[in-house]
Write an enzyme that holds these catalytic residues in place. Structure first.
Site, short mmCIF file in Angstrom:
data_model
loop_
_atom_site.label_atom_id
_atom_site.label_comp_id
_atom_site.label_asym_id
_atom_site.label_seq_id
_atom_site.Cartn_x
_atom_site.Cartn_y
_atom_site.Cartn_z
N ASN A 1 -48.45 61.02 6.32
CA ASN A 1 -48.15 60.02 5.30
C ASN A 1 -49.13 60.15 4.14
OD1 ASN A 1 -47.48 57.44 4.00
ND2 ASN A 1 -46.40 56.97 5.91
N ASN B 1 -43.25 62.10 0.83
CA ASN B 1 -43.72 60.72 0.92
C ASN B 1 -44.90 60.42 0.01
OD1 ASN B 1 -45.51 58.52 2.31
ND2 ASN B 1 -43.50 58.25 3.25
N ASP C 1 -51.37 53.79 5.68
CA ASP C 1 -50.29 54.39 4.90
C ASP C 1 -50.95 55.17 3.77
OD1 ASP C 1 -47.89 54.93 3.52
OD2 ASP C 1 -47.01 53.01 4.03
#
Length: 318
Positions: A195, A138, A250
């Site tokens: 993340n 990610n 994020d």
């Protein structure tokens, strides 16, 4: 008590309307990190879910992902032109540069970490751990020793929207380290959906966001701080550094003063090294990721849902 940034109505040089609502100042330290006469600019619109911005100093351009549309885009700082950089791109997500200026990419569809060589060829650096495929890398960061650290949640295999739906073969969602010699090791295994990640300026801490609330309702939206071992190859027990007040953290970046500039549901949140929320840059879309760029590394490039945006700040990115 919050203090809303004071701005007079008008327009900046980019033609964007300035508004007091562009900033929320919660700590006077934040006032020294922003320019109140600078507003967020929309550089491009037309994505589905933009992510993974990285700035190339030699070319003065930004690369970012439009994950569901399976493409990487390129914005030229000299003339504002936008063009497709690669399509299809295996549903790439996060990007960074290594110590030689090569792009490191997180690929959902191929479930790997790859590197773009100077001649344009692509090298797969890691696609499995202990003989089993990764989930869907990610986000990624490179340490000064050349090691590559990346998060591996399940978003790219959860459905066909951002990759290819597939069962997970790892025993969870973890953070990994790729040694300069190519060895891959697991370094964090206590997160639900790791993340965004970044090192503190002195690399004594590794910060990692957990977006596990998307799958596990009892998982708090936090950034955790992990002390890096003296040999730089592992981390100790993590502690909660900050909790997101709007949506999820994020992707995020750290400036040279140790402040964390993080994505959130209502914009960009800025935290001091002591964990205090200093203030916010408000954006009218959910922010997914950001990076520092520009010749002086004092411009934040922000991926927000369908857009790429930018704003000048009074801070320098690491």
């Amino acid at each position: 008590m919050s203090i809303t940034g004071s701005l007079r109505a008008g327009r900046n040089s980019g033609g964007n309307t300035l508004s007091a609502s562009d900033y929320i100042i919660l700590d006077e330290r934040f006032a020294g990190l922003i320019h109140v006469n600078a507003a967020p600019e929309v550089l491009w619109d037309g994505g589905r879910w933009t992510e993974g911005p990285v700035y190339f100093h030699a070319g003065r351009y930004v690369i970012w992902s439009d994950i569901p549309n399976d493409r990487i885009l390129r914005w030229d700082e000299m003339n504002g032109a936008v063009a497709a950089f690669e399509q299809p791109c295996r549903n790439q997500n996060g990007h960074t540069l290594d110590r030689e200026g090569r792009m490191i990419a997180c690929e959902h569809r191929s479930r790997c970490i790859s590197r773009y060589e100077h001649d344009g060829t692509r090298t797969v650096l890691a696609d499995a751990h202990e003989g089993k495929p990764l989930n869907s890398p990610n986000d990624v960061v490179v340490k000064s020793d050349g090691s590559i650290w990346f998060s591996d949640p399940s978003y790219g295999i959860d459905s066909d929207y951002e990759g290819d739906a597939a069962p997970a073969e790892q025993d969870g969602r973890h953070v990994y380290r790729i040694d300069p010699a190519g060895e891959i090791t697991r370094v964090i295994s206590d997160m639900k959906q790791p993340n965004g990640l970044a090192f503190s300026p002195d690399e004594s801490l590794l910060y990692v966001a957990d977006t596990g609330g998307t799958h596990f309702p009892d998982c708090a939206p936090v950034i955790r701080a992990y002390p890096v071992s003296p040999d730089g190859r592992s981390v100790g027990a993590g502690t909660d550094f900050a909790t997101c007040s709007e949506g999820f953290f994020d992707g995020f970046r750290v400036d040279t003063g140790g402040n964390i500039w993080s994505s959130a549901g209502d914009g960009v949140h800025c935290f001091a090294p002591d964990g205090a929320l200093l203030g916010k840059i408000l954006i009218d879309q959910v922010v997914s990721n950001l990076c520092f760029g520009g010749p002086k590394r004092n411009r934040l490039f922000i991926c927000a849902t369908t857009t790429l945006r930018a704003i000048y700040v009074n801070a320098t990115g690491c």
